[in-house]
Enzyme design. Structure first.
Site, short mmCIF file in Angstrom:
data_model
loop_
_atom_site.label_atom_id
_atom_site.label_comp_id
_atom_site.label_asym_id
_atom_site.label_seq_id
_atom_site.Cartn_x
_atom_site.Cartn_y
_atom_site.Cartn_z
N LYS A 98 0.80 -1.23 0.00
CA LYS A 98 0.00 0.00 0.00
C LYS A 98 0.83 1.28 0.00
O LYS A 98 0.43 2.30 -0.55
CB LYS A 98 -0.94 0.00 1.21
CG LYS A 98 -2.01 -1.07 1.20
CD LYS A 98 -3.06 -0.83 0.15
CE LYS A 98 -4.23 -1.81 0.26
NZ LYS A 98 -5.27 -1.58 -0.76
N GLU A 120 -10.29 5.57 3.13
CA GLU A 120 -10.91 4.42 3.78
C GLU A 120 -9.87 3.34 3.95
O GLU A 120 -8.82 3.35 3.30
CB GLU A 120 -12.06 3.90 2.92
CG GLU A 120 -11.66 2.97 1.78
CD GLU A 120 -10.77 3.61 0.71
OE1 GLU A 120 -9.94 2.91 0.11
OE2 GLU A 120 -10.90 4.84 0.50
N SER A 385 1.55 -9.79 -0.96
CA SER A 385 1.26 -8.35 -0.90
C SER A 385 1.38 -7.75 0.49
O SER A 385 1.46 -6.52 0.62
CB SER A 385 -0.16 -8.10 -1.45
OG SER A 385 -1.10 -8.89 -0.74
#
Length: 416
Positions: A98, A120, A385
């Protein structure tokens, strides 16, 4: 299709990937998103911006992240000839992919003169990454998170608060990711003049699917070069988990023009029943939500359906428009695996390789394990990830430390 100019040709000027994408917003918000589009187009090819982003990736994020060979796990599966490799985004600063787009969006916010970033989060990784970016760039940070996910992801909630973010608990509806997006959009609509909304996946109105894709593409381009350096050839299969689709679209871009099978792995949750999963590409149909057109799961009234996944970062009732496009042209295959498969992969990767993966990533790892169990001689590259620190307490509470769970899977004949 000729993929040599793919990144320049898609999306088009209207933010569409074929019949998907675009922007469906009220006029006041459209004006704000047009401002973001103009700013991004101004700086995305700027040598100064690119140099600064590369410096941040190198000196702050710790990029490039490595590719690791799962030698022991590979030997345990099938005839032992398939080889599984992981792109280690769990080693990126903050523990997931991210931060790749959050640092880019933070840099964009500074360029635009914004004071606050709003977003969010589901699993909390995007929230942590954005709170990190806000602290780095000296910006205010507001994170909206569903009440259910706050309870499941307490470590990440604490990290966001330590980093200085204001965490807004969302109690409407199912109290998960969709409702968090709704809440963040409402807040942004009231404060867009001095704020920027930093969407946490490759979803939303144009330009965010494009921007997130561009910032995350570093994952795939690094992995492609690293894999060739390690093995001398390209992988047979490239796979990654898909919720909204940021980690996977970043992983896939570099391989679109290569003779590799590309697989997006969706969350089947408890099964294929209504409200039991979040496998949008597998079971959805065309629709518009959160300002973009894509494939979505619908209720009988055509509204977004309730969804579920053990992985908080995957329980979203739609998928990024570029994923919908790649699905429609057949370049990427989408498969759905359930909670039980993901939990087995979580425990087995931990025990065989000393890597505790996020539950989101565990879906893709489970797919690679199943493929290795039935095929021979293939090389499989998986995007790991995120790391599973955030999930350990939840998994142990629900399934113990793994011994009984794995034995039960073996006894039931479900062991991969």
């Amino acid at each position: 299709m000729d993929y040599r100019n793919y990144l320049k040709e898609y999306p088009d000027a209207n933010g569409r990937f074929g019949e998907y994408g675009g922007s469906y917003l009220p006029p006041e918000l459209q004006e704000a998103f047009d401002e973001i589009t103009k700013a991004y187009k101004t700086i995305c090819n700027s040598a100064q911006f690119i140099a600064e982003l590369r410096r941040i990736r190198r000196e702050f994020q710790g990029r490039p992240t490595p590719v690791s060979h799962c030698e022991r796990l590979s030997r345990e599966l099938g005839d032992g000839t398939c080889q599984i490799y992981l792109k280690r985004e769990d080693l990126n600063h903050t523990g997931a992919h991210k931060l790749n787009h959050c640092m880019g969006e933070g840099l964009l916010a500074k360029f635009m003169g914004k004071k606050r970033i709003i977003a969010e989060t589901g699993a909390g990784q995007h929230g942590v990454a954005l709170a990190t970016a806000a602290a780095y760039f000296g910006l205010e940070c507001e994170i909206h998170m569903g009440e259910v996910d706050i309870a499941k992801q307490a470590p990440n909630v604490a990290r966001m608060k330590v980093l200085g973010a204001n965490v807004v608990c969302v109690t409407e509806g199912l109290r998960t990711l969709k409702e968090a997006v709704d809440s963040a959009f409402r807040s942004y609509a009231q404060t867009y003049k001095d704020s920027i909304y930093c969407i946490g996946s490759a979803v939303g109105p144009h330009p965010f699917p494009m921007m997130v894709r561009d910032f995350q593409a570093v994952v795939g381009f690094e992995a492609r070069e690293q894999f060739q350096e390690i093995t001398g050839f390209l992988p047979d299969v490239v796979c990654a988990c898909v919720g909204g689709g940021s980690n996977s679209i970043g992983m896939f871009e570099a391989f679109l023009g290569d003779p590799c099978e590309i697989v997006g792995v969706e969350p089947l949750g408890r099964g294929s029943g209504y409200g039991d999963h979040a496998a949008s590409a597998t079971y959805g149909e065309k629709g518009v939500m959160h300002g973009f057109e894509s494939i979505m799961l619908k209720d009988p009234n055509g509204e977004p359906a309730p969804v579920y996944s053990i992985a908080s970062g995957l329980d979203y009732p739609s998928v990024g428009p570029e994923h919908a496009f790649l699905h429609s042209i057949g370049r990427v295959k989408y498969e759905a695996l359930d909670d039980a498969d993901a939990v087995e992969a979580f425990f087995r990767l931990s025990r065989s390789e000393g890597i505790i993966p996020a539950l989101e990533s565990s879906h893709a790892i489970a797919y690679a394990m199943k493929l290795a169990a039935r095929e021979s001689g293939k090389s499989i590259l998986v995007n790991c990830s995120g790391r599973g620190d955030k999930d350990v307490d939840f998994v142990v509470e629900k399934f113990g430390i793994g011994d009984e769970y794995l034995e039960q899977r073996r006894a039931e004949g479900k062991f991969i």
